[in-house]
Design a protein around this motif. Sequence first.
Motif, PDB file in Angstrom:
ATOM      1  N   GLU A   1       0.872  -1.180   0.000  1.00 27.65           N
ATOM      2  CA  GLU A   1       0.000   0.000   0.000  1.00 27.65           C
ATOM      3  C   GLU A   1       0.901   1.220   0.000  1.00 27.65           C
ATOM      4  O   GLU A   1       1.823   1.313   0.808  1.00 27.65           O
ATOM      5  CB  GLU A   1      -0.904   0.047   1.242  1.00 27.65           C
ATOM      6  N   CYS A   2       0.646   2.150  -0.905  1.00 30.46           N
ATOM      7  CA  CYS A   2       1.530   3.312  -1.049  1.00 30.46           C
ATOM      8  C   CYS A   2       0.853   4.600  -0.601  1.00 30.46           C
ATOM      9  O   CYS A   2      -0.196   4.969  -1.116  1.00 30.46           O
ATOM     10  CB  CYS A   2       1.955   3.476  -2.501  1.00 30.46           C
ATOM     11  N   THR A   3       1.476   5.262   0.362  1.00 26.97           N
ATOM     12  CA  THR A   3       1.050   6.607   0.729  1.00 26.97           C
ATOM     13  C   THR A   3       1.892   7.560  -0.112  1.00 26.97           C
ATOM     14  O   THR A   3       3.085   7.734   0.152  1.00 26.97           O
ATOM     15  CB  THR A   3       1.292   6.862   2.226  1.00 26.97           C
ATOM     16  N   ILE A   4       1.281   8.119  -1.147  1.00 30.28           N
ATOM     17  CA  ILE A   4       2.035   9.001  -2.048  1.00 30.28           C
ATOM     18  C   ILE A   4       1.760  10.444  -1.641  1.00 30.28           C
ATOM     19  O   ILE A   4       0.670  10.969  -1.851  1.00 30.28           O
ATOM     20  CB  ILE A   4       1.644   8.761  -3.521  1.00 30.28           C
ATOM     21  N   PHE A   5       2.772  11.063  -0.989  1.00 31.67           N
ATOM     22  CA  PHE A   5       2.642  12.459  -0.599  1.00 31.67           C
ATOM     23  C   PHE A   5       2.884  13.334  -1.828  1.00 31.67           C
ATOM     24  O   PHE A   5       3.818  13.080  -2.596  1.00 31.67           O
ATOM     25  CB  PHE A   5       3.666  12.816   0.483  1.00 31.67           C
ATOM     26  N   GLY A   6       2.055  14.340  -1.981  1.00 34.70           N
ATOM     27  CA  GLY A   6       2.253  15.267  -3.090  1.00 34.70           C
ATOM     28  C   GLY A   6       2.543  16.652  -2.549  1.00 34.70           C
ATOM     29  O   GLY A   6       1.893  17.114  -1.612  1.00 34.70           O
ATOM     30  N   TYR A   7       3.554  17.304  -3.119  1.00 35.42           N
ATOM     31  CA  TYR A   7       3.930  18.645  -2.677  1.00 35.42           C
ATOM     32  C   TYR A   7       3.519  19.635  -3.748  1.00 35.42           C
ATOM     33  O   TYR A   7       3.925  19.517  -4.907  1.00 35.42           O
ATOM     34  CB  TYR A   7       5.436  18.711  -2.450  1.00 35.42           C
ATOM     35  N   ASP A   8       2.716  20.598  -3.348  1.00 35.56           N
ATOM     36  CA  ASP A   8       2.254  21.581  -4.319  1.00 35.56           C
ATOM     37  C   ASP A   8       2.226  22.931  -3.648  1.00 35.56           C
ATOM     38  O   ASP A   8       1.281  23.257  -2.944  1.00 35.56           O
ATOM     39  CB  ASP A   8       0.862  21.166  -4.807  1.00 35.56           C
ATOM     40  N   LYS A   9       3.262  23.720  -3.897  1.00 36.09           N
ATOM     41  CA  LYS A   9       3.385  25.092  -3.352  1.00 36.09           C
ATOM     42  C   LYS A   9       2.622  25.319  -2.048  1.00 36.09           C
ATOM     43  O   LYS A   9       1.519  25.849  -2.039  1.00 36.09           O
ATOM     44  CB  LYS A   9       2.871  26.082  -4.386  1.00 36.09           C
ATOM     45  N   GLY A  10       3.218  24.902  -0.974  1.00 35.66           N
ATOM     46  CA  GLY A  10       2.634  25.249   0.315  1.00 35.66           C
ATOM     47  C   GLY A  10       1.586  24.268   0.834  1.00 35.66           C
ATOM     48  O   GLY A  10       1.054  24.449   1.911  1.00 35.66           O
ATOM     49  N   GLU A  11       1.281  23.231   0.043  1.00 33.71           N
ATOM     50  CA  GLU A  11       0.301  22.253   0.529  1.00 33.71           C
ATOM     51  C   GLU A  11       0.810  20.826   0.445  1.00 33.71           C
ATOM     52  O   GLU A  11       1.503  20.457  -0.499  1.00 33.71           O
ATOM     53  CB  GLU A  11      -0.994  22.361  -0.274  1.00 33.71           C
ATOM     54  N   LEU A  12       0.443  20.022   1.445  1.00 28.74           N
ATOM     55  CA  LEU A  12       0.797  18.607   1.442  1.00 28.74           C
ATOM     56  C   LEU A  12      -0.471  17.799   1.190  1.00 28.74           C
ATOM     57  O   LEU A  12      -1.478  17.951   1.877  1.00 28.74           O
ATOM     58  CB  LEU A  12       1.410  18.217   2.795  1.00 28.74           C
ATOM     59  N   LYS A  13      -0.406  16.944   0.183  1.00 34.51           N
ATOM     60  CA  LYS A  13      -1.582  16.149  -0.178  1.00 34.51           C
ATOM     61  C   LYS A  13      -1.201  14.673  -0.248  1.00 34.51           C
ATOM     62  O   LYS A  13      -0.015  14.342  -0.227  1.00 34.51           O
ATOM     63  CB  LYS A  13      -2.107  16.613  -1.544  1.00 34.51           C
ATOM     64  N   ILE A  14      -2.190  13.801  -0.301  1.00 35.24           N
ATOM     65  CA  ILE A  14      -1.894  12.408  -0.651  1.00 35.24           C
ATOM     66  C   ILE A  14      -2.865  11.931  -1.729  1.00 35.24           C
ATOM     67  O   ILE A  14      -3.962  12.459  -1.876  1.00 35.24           O
ATOM     68  CB  ILE A  14      -1.901  11.435   0.549  1.00 35.24           C
ATOM     69  N   LEU A  15      -2.406  10.937  -2.467  1.00 36.16           N
ATOM     70  CA  LEU A  15      -3.165  10.425  -3.606  1.00 36.16           C
ATOM     71  C   LEU A  15      -4.030   9.246  -3.153  1.00 36.16           C
ATOM     72  O   LEU A  15      -3.522   8.299  -2.554  1.00 36.16           O
ATOM     73  CB  LEU A  15      -2.192   9.984  -4.700  1.00 36.16           C
ATOM     74  N   LEU A  16      -5.327   9.330  -3.439  1.00 35.61           N
ATOM     75  CA  LEU A  16      -6.242   8.246  -3.055  1.00 35.61           C
ATOM     76  C   LEU A  16      -6.985   7.715  -4.272  1.00 35.61           C
ATOM     77  O   LEU A  16      -7.197   8.438  -5.246  1.00 35.61           O
ATOM     78  CB  LEU A  16      -7.254   8.762  -2.033  1.00 35.61           C
ATOM     79  N   VAL A  17      -7.369   6.450  -4.197  1.00 36.20           N
ATOM     80  CA  VAL A  17      -8.212   5.866  -5.246  1.00 36.20           C
ATOM     81  C   VAL A  17      -9.529   5.427  -4.611  1.00 36.20           C
ATOM     82  O   VAL A  17      -9.552   4.974  -3.467  1.00 36.20           O
ATOM     83  CB  VAL A  17      -7.532   4.638  -5.919  1.00 36.20           C
TER      84      VAL A  17
END
Lengths: 259, 259
Positions: B25-41
């Motif tokens: 299971e992969c927790t993919i953190f995404g960095y986008d100018k000042g925000e931390l996100k993760i990818l979900l399906v």
Amino acid sequence: MESLKEAREFFEKGYLEYRPNLTIECTIFGYDKGELKILLVKNKVIRKWCLPGGFIKKTENLDDAASRITAERTGLEKLFLKQFKAFGDVGRNDALDIFDEETFIELMGFKIEGDSWLVGETVSLGFYAISDIVNASPRADYLSEDCQWFRIDALPELGFDHNEIVSEALFRMRIDLYHFPIGKNLLQPKFTLKEIKMLYEVLSGKKLNATNFPNKLISLGLLAKLDEKRSIGGHRSPTFYKFNDEVYNKALKEGLVLA
Amino acid sequence: MESLKEAREFFEKGYLEYRPNLTIECTIFGYDKGELKILLVKNKVIRKWCLPGGFIKKTENLDDAASRITAERTGLEKLFLKQFKAFGDVGRNDALDIFDEETFIELMGFKIEGDSWLVGETVSLGFYAISDIVNASPRADYLSEDCQWFRIDALPELGFDHNEIVSEALFRMRIDLYHFPIGKNLLQPKFTLKEIKMLYEVLSGKKLNATNFPNKLISLGLLAKLDEKRSIGGHRSPTFYKFNDEVYNKALKEGLVLA
């Protein structure tokens, strides 16, 4: 497993009790006044020193299985225990291909009828534990012919990929030292700053500053100063400290930054 | 898997290609100018948002499987990717018990004949990755009906034990920030100290000192100062830096202490 009967049941019907294709391997670090060691078992089948390990029961969570396995080998419960990495390189079980049926019977005292549930590649979950050596009582089981502590800087060539597992365990333990408190069950309930500094030096493999390092522990609230000194005579007798349990237990869960 | 045909083959004959009872299971953190996100399906079967994951091929090492799975979902290769923990609590797959054969046929478009190789409890190896968001192209597969970035502070209730996996991934990633360099593929090849400080602030969730933090990176040799400034006019134009590749790659392997 402790007897031929148990070993036989495990090989023949273990699939009823254990999860297939998955084991736990434990790197059990031992701390003994200035020396860092790990506990190894001599595997009867491949005739090499290996990490203690075992299968996980279907009714058991992973941490509980690791606790059970380390307790079986050391006689100690509630060690500092952490999962650090799974090992699953293709071909890592090939070491088991070296022996034929006859050799197996000779070594184990019984024959496996039909297909074994133990065929197929196994992934190992690596856990490390930190134990004291004085109170541990290393015990071999039916599958091993010996169980002993080895100095970390004088390890034999281990079976399977266990040398790699030990390296990774050491690497990860040394990172975790910066983020989790350590010392319960390794130091006496009352200890001097020199004693806790030595513990950290042995575990980390680094020289630490005699003033900055203990000051950091104190400023984090981990240590409480006692109104008592170790009596070595004169005004230089070192003061005793103990852990602040509340801060210690919170940091075990939530982590800290010690650098 | 991208089509009904592939999904059907996977359910019926996946045991020929994949290791049983073990997923990633992969927790993919995404960095986008000042925000931390993760990818979900959005999982088609249990109808909840979940972490992207998958089974491991018998011919594949664990890291390669995790790279493949993250690349399939993001379109990006060579992300910063780390294994951090295996999850195997008893009962963690019970979420799958909710649907009957009819529901399955309706959702997936085919019926499973005989016993499925997918029964039995599954242990999941947790990996986390750090990706940039701008260049990623999230893609759902046949088993999911959607794939999206979510802000880490506004996650939905996830399926299975995936909320716990995300918490652990975040906890471990934030420890690893102190010990592994980060920033390649997340920052432009030339960046200012303010930009790398913002990256670390978003990932760590902490405010950092504007002088001490970059000085530490510089003193570790991770950053090289360029003879070039971002032109914002006047004498306050900030200087560009780039990573020192040699120090960066060595630290990725051997670790460092950043605190």
